[in-house]
Design a protein around this motif. Structure first.
Motif, PDB file in Angstrom:
ATOM      1  N   VAL A 137     -30.553   5.079 -30.851  1.00  0.00           N
ATOM      2  CA  VAL A 137     -30.250   4.695 -29.500  1.00  0.00           C
ATOM      3  C   VAL A 137     -30.286   3.152 -29.223  1.00  0.00           C
ATOM      4  O   VAL A 137     -31.228   2.686 -29.903  1.00  0.00           O
ATOM      5  CB  VAL A 137     -31.094   5.423 -28.283  1.00  0.00           C
ATOM      6  N   TYR A 138     -29.405   2.737 -28.843  1.00  0.00           N
ATOM      7  CA  TYR A 138     -29.306   1.386 -28.624  1.00  0.00           C
ATOM      8  C   TYR A 138     -29.182   0.976 -26.977  1.00  0.00           C
ATOM      9  O   TYR A 138     -28.111   1.498 -26.727  1.00  0.00           O
ATOM     10  CB  TYR A 138     -28.232   0.593 -29.393  1.00  0.00           C
ATOM     11  N   ALA A 139     -30.067   0.266 -26.376  1.00  0.00           N
ATOM     12  CA  ALA A 139     -29.668   0.104 -24.916  1.00  0.00           C
ATOM     13  C   ALA A 139     -28.983  -1.205 -24.802  1.00  0.00           C
ATOM     14  O   ALA A 139     -29.471  -2.049 -24.796  1.00  0.00           O
ATOM     15  CB  ALA A 139     -31.243   0.006 -24.456  1.00  0.00           C
ATOM     16  N   ILE A 140     -27.752  -0.816 -24.368  1.00  0.00           N
ATOM     17  CA  ILE A 140     -26.960  -2.250 -23.909  1.00  0.00           C
ATOM     18  C   ILE A 140     -27.367  -2.794 -22.803  1.00  0.00           C
ATOM     19  O   ILE A 140     -27.332  -3.953 -22.481  1.00  0.00           O
ATOM     20  CB  ILE A 140     -25.427  -1.609 -23.813  1.00  0.00           C
ATOM     21  N   ASN A 141     -27.796  -2.065 -21.845  1.00  0.00           N
ATOM     22  CA  ASN A 141     -28.574  -2.746 -20.733  1.00  0.00           C
ATOM     23  C   ASN A 141     -29.489  -1.445 -20.197  1.00  0.00           C
ATOM     24  O   ASN A 141     -29.223  -0.124 -20.474  1.00  0.00           O
ATOM     25  CB  ASN A 141     -27.455  -3.194 -19.574  1.00  0.00           C
ATOM     26  N   PRO A 142     -30.209  -1.816 -19.036  1.00  0.00           N
ATOM     27  CA  PRO A 142     -30.952  -0.362 -18.577  1.00  0.00           C
ATOM     28  C   PRO A 142     -30.272   0.953 -18.135  1.00  0.00           C
ATOM     29  O   PRO A 142     -30.720   1.775 -18.031  1.00  0.00           O
ATOM     30  CB  PRO A 142     -31.706  -1.021 -17.261  1.00  0.00           C
ATOM     31  N   ASP A 143     -29.114   0.679 -17.823  1.00  0.00           N
ATOM     32  CA  ASP A 143     -28.127   1.791 -17.278  1.00  0.00           C
ATOM     33  C   ASP A 143     -27.181   2.641 -18.473  1.00  0.00           C
ATOM     34  O   ASP A 143     -26.779   3.588 -18.120  1.00  0.00           O
ATOM     35  CB  ASP A 143     -27.456   1.635 -16.097  1.00  0.00           C
ATOM     36  N   ILE A 144     -27.137   1.729 -19.721  1.00  0.00           N
ATOM     37  CA  ILE A 144     -26.047   2.038 -20.684  1.00  0.00           C
ATOM     38  C   ILE A 144     -26.605   2.218 -21.875  1.00  0.00           C
ATOM     39  O   ILE A 144     -27.201   1.119 -22.240  1.00  0.00           O
ATOM     40  CB  ILE A 144     -24.687   1.288 -20.531  1.00  0.00           C
ATOM     41  N   ASN A 145     -26.576   3.155 -22.639  1.00  0.00           N
ATOM     42  CA  ASN A 145     -27.235   3.376 -23.995  1.00  0.00           C
ATOM     43  C   ASN A 145     -26.014   3.956 -24.928  1.00  0.00           C
ATOM     44  O   ASN A 145     -25.221   4.586 -24.396  1.00  0.00           O
ATOM     45  CB  ASN A 145     -28.319   4.447 -24.018  1.00  0.00           C
ATOM     46  N   ILE A 146     -25.725   3.554 -26.151  1.00  0.00           N
ATOM     47  CA  ILE A 146     -25.252   4.268 -27.191  1.00  0.00           C
ATOM     48  C   ILE A 146     -26.180   4.970 -28.171  1.00  0.00           C
ATOM     49  O   ILE A 146     -27.137   4.439 -28.238  1.00  0.00           O
ATOM     50  CB  ILE A 146     -24.251   3.058 -27.716  1.00  0.00           C
ATOM     51  N   TYR A 147     -25.451   5.874 -28.512  1.00  0.00           N
ATOM     52  CA  TYR A 147     -26.282   6.705 -29.501  1.00  0.00           C
ATOM     53  C   TYR A 147     -25.642   7.419 -30.591  1.00  0.00           C
ATOM     54  O   TYR A 147     -24.415   7.799 -30.531  1.00  0.00           O
ATOM     55  CB  TYR A 147     -27.296   7.813 -28.792  1.00  0.00           C
ATOM     56  N   ALA A 148     -26.545   7.926 -31.766  1.00  0.00           N
ATOM     57  CA  ALA A 148     -25.874   8.735 -32.643  1.00  0.00           C
ATOM     58  C   ALA A 148     -26.956   9.904 -32.938  1.00  0.00           C
ATOM     59  O   ALA A 148     -28.402   9.417 -32.773  1.00  0.00           O
ATOM     60  CB  ALA A 148     -25.712   7.923 -33.902  1.00  0.00           C
ATOM     61  N   THR A 149     -26.665  10.959 -33.251  1.00  0.00           N
ATOM     62  CA  THR A 149     -27.709  12.051 -33.464  1.00  0.00           C
ATOM     63  C   THR A 149     -27.036  12.832 -34.735  1.00  0.00           C
ATOM     64  O   THR A 149     -26.117  13.101 -34.679  1.00  0.00           O
ATOM     65  CB  THR A 149     -28.114  12.764 -32.173  1.00  0.00           C
ATOM     66  N   TYR A 150     -28.242  13.778 -35.029  1.00  0.00           N
ATOM     67  CA  TYR A 150     -27.893  14.695 -36.038  1.00  0.00           C
ATOM     68  C   TYR A 150     -29.068  15.819 -35.560  1.00  0.00           C
ATOM     69  O   TYR A 150     -30.096  15.475 -35.556  1.00  0.00           O
ATOM     70  CB  TYR A 150     -27.943  14.294 -37.324  1.00  0.00           C
ATOM     71  N   ASN A 151     -28.682  16.933 -35.349  1.00  0.00           N
ATOM     72  CA  ASN A 151     -29.640  17.975 -35.247  1.00  0.00           C
ATOM     73  C   ASN A 151     -29.165  19.163 -36.021  1.00  0.00           C
ATOM     74  O   ASN A 151     -27.806  19.662 -35.970  1.00  0.00           O
ATOM     75  CB  ASN A 151     -29.572  18.552 -33.678  1.00  0.00           C
ATOM     76  N   LYS A 152     -30.116  20.166 -36.398  1.00  0.00           N
ATOM     77  CA  LYS A 152     -29.861  21.524 -36.834  1.00  0.00           C
ATOM     78  C   LYS A 152     -30.563  22.186 -35.975  1.00  0.00           C
ATOM     79  O   LYS A 152     -31.759  21.989 -35.868  1.00  0.00           O
ATOM     80  CB  LYS A 152     -30.337  21.544 -38.480  1.00  0.00           C
ATOM     81  N   GLY A 153     -29.949  23.435 -35.706  1.00  0.00           N
ATOM     82  CA  GLY A 153     -30.429  24.281 -34.706  1.00  0.00           C
ATOM     83  C   GLY A 153     -30.650  25.699 -35.370  1.00  0.00           C
ATOM     84  O   GLY A 153     -29.778  26.096 -36.245  1.00  0.00           O
ATOM     85  N   PHE A 154     -31.276  26.584 -34.660  1.00  0.00           N
ATOM     86  CA  PHE A 154     -31.864  28.052 -35.030  1.00  0.00           C
ATOM     87  C   PHE A 154     -31.608  28.690 -33.829  1.00  0.00           C
ATOM     88  O   PHE A 154     -32.746  28.462 -33.163  1.00  0.00           O
ATOM     89  CB  PHE A 154     -32.924  27.985 -36.184  1.00  0.00           C
ATOM     90  N   ASP A 155     -31.060  29.894 -33.740  1.00  0.00           N
ATOM     91  CA  ASP A 155     -31.314  30.841 -32.575  1.00  0.00           C
ATOM     92  C   ASP A 155     -31.374  32.287 -33.354  1.00  0.00           C
ATOM     93  O   ASP A 155     -30.289  32.857 -33.777  1.00  0.00           O
ATOM     94  CB  ASP A 155     -29.873  30.835 -31.835  1.00  0.00           C
ATOM     95  N   PRO A 156     -32.600  32.798 -33.413  1.00  0.00           N
ATOM     96  CA  PRO A 156     -32.600  33.928 -33.745  1.00  0.00           C
ATOM     97  C   PRO A 156     -32.238  35.298 -33.126  1.00  0.00           C
ATOM     98  O   PRO A 156     -32.195  36.350 -33.355  1.00  0.00           O
ATOM     99  CB  PRO A 156     -34.207  34.071 -34.091  1.00  0.00           C
ATOM    100  N   LEU A 157     -31.546  35.205 -32.027  1.00  0.00           N
ATOM    101  CA  LEU A 157     -30.905  36.082 -31.246  1.00  0.00           C
ATOM    102  C   LEU A 157     -32.124  37.359 -30.750  1.00  0.00           C
ATOM    103  O   LEU A 157     -32.087  38.293 -31.286  1.00  0.00           O
ATOM    104  CB  LEU A 157     -30.000  36.833 -31.697  1.00  0.00           C
ATOM    105  N   GLU A 158     -32.721  36.782 -29.673  1.00  0.00           N
ATOM    106  CA  GLU A 158     -33.855  37.582 -29.051  1.00  0.00           C
ATOM    107  C   GLU A 158     -33.175  39.017 -28.887  1.00  0.00           C
ATOM    108  O   GLU A 158     -32.431  39.086 -28.167  1.00  0.00           O
ATOM    109  CB  GLU A 158     -34.811  36.800 -28.199  1.00  0.00           C
ATOM    110  N   PRO A 159     -33.982  40.041 -29.312  1.00  0.00           N
ATOM    111  CA  PRO A 159     -33.428  41.376 -29.092  1.00  0.00           C
ATOM    112  C   PRO A 159     -33.324  41.813 -27.298  1.00  0.00           C
ATOM    113  O   PRO A 159     -32.606  42.540 -26.997  1.00  0.00           O
ATOM    114  CB  PRO A 159     -34.428  42.398 -29.771  1.00  0.00           C
ATOM    115  N   THR A 160     -34.326  40.974 -26.583  1.00  0.00           N
ATOM    116  CA  THR A 160     -34.443  41.319 -25.443  1.00  0.00           C
ATOM    117  C   THR A 160     -33.253  40.932 -24.394  1.00  0.00           C
ATOM    118  O   THR A 160     -32.856  41.021 -23.309  1.00  0.00           O
ATOM    119  CB  THR A 160     -35.309  40.725 -24.620  1.00  0.00           C
TER     120      THR A 160
END
Length: 178
Positions: A137-160
Motif C-alpha cells: 500500500v502507498y498512501a498518496i494522502n490521508p484519504d487516498i491509497n493505492i495498493y496491490a495484493t495477492y491472496n490465496k483462499g480456501f473454503d472447505p464448504l462446511e456441511p452445515t
C-alpha cells in the motif's frame, strides 16, 4: 488465539501477528430448517435469495418464516463433522507512506465422521493447504491509497451450510486474488 508484537528495525516499523485457530461444528440431522413458503413453495427449505448485480436489502418479519418440511436425514449424508484449524504468521512493515503486508497460513481441514463415534465410517483424509498473502500500500494522502495484493483462499464448504445430495462431500474450493 494470537499474539501480537510491535517492534522497530532501523526506520521500519513492524506489527507481527502469530496465531492458531480451531473450528469444529457438527450438522444436526434433526435440526429445523426455516423457509418462506409463499415465495418459494412449501418444503423448499429456501429462506430467500440475493442478486449480486441488483442487491436489495429487504427487512423481513420473522413471522413470515415457517419450519420447513425439508428433512436432512433423508439425504443420507454422513459427512456431518466439520473441523479445521490453522497456524499463521503475519508481518506488516511500515516505512514513510509505504506498508508491506506478508502473511503465511497453513490450513488443515477434515470432514467426515468423528473417530470417537462408535461404528463411524472411515474418516476422510485431512486436506492441508498453504495460504500465502502479500500486499503493498502507498498512501498518496490521508484519504487516498493505492495498493496491490495477492491472496490465496480456501473454503472447505462446511456441511452445515450445504445440503449433500451426492454420494460424497463437495470438494473444497481454492481461490486466488490478484
Amino acid at each position: 488465539n494470537y499474539f501480537t508484537y510491535s517492534f522497530m528495525t532501523g526506520r521500519l516499523s513492524h506489527q507481527l501477528v502469530a496465531g492458531y485457530d480451531y473450528i469444529r461444528s457438527e450438522l444436526e440431522p434433526t435440526a429445523n430448517y426455516f423457509e418462506i413458503p409463499d415465495e418459494f413453495g412449501t418444503g423448499s427449505g429456501i429462506v430467500g435469495g440475493f442478486n449480486l448485480r441488483k442487491p436489495q436489502y429487504q427487512k423481513r418479519s420473522r413471522s413470515k418464516y415457517q419450519v420447513s418440511t425439508y428433512d436432512h436425514s433423508e439425504e443420507g449424508g454422513d459427512e456431518n463433522i466439520y473441523q479445521t484449524h490453522g497456524i499463521y504468521l503475519q508481518d506488516q512493515v511500515t516505512w514513510n507512506r509505504w506498508k508491506l503486508l506478508f502473511s503465511v497460513r497453513e490450513e488443515m481441514f477434515r470432514a467426515g465422521e468423528d473417530e470417537a463415534t462408535p461404528g463411524a465410517a472411515e474418516e476422510e483424509e485431512e486436506v492441508t493447504m498453504f495460504l500465502p498473502r502479500v500486499g503493498l500500500v502507498y498512501a498518496i494522502n490521508p484519504d487516498i491509497n493505492i495498493y496491490a495484493t495477492y491472496n490465496k483462499g480456501f473454503d472447505p464448504l462446511e456441511p452445515t451450510s450445504t445440503a449433500q445430495v451426492f454420494n460424497e462431500p463437495f470438494k473444497p474450493l481454492v481461490s486466488e486474488l490478484l
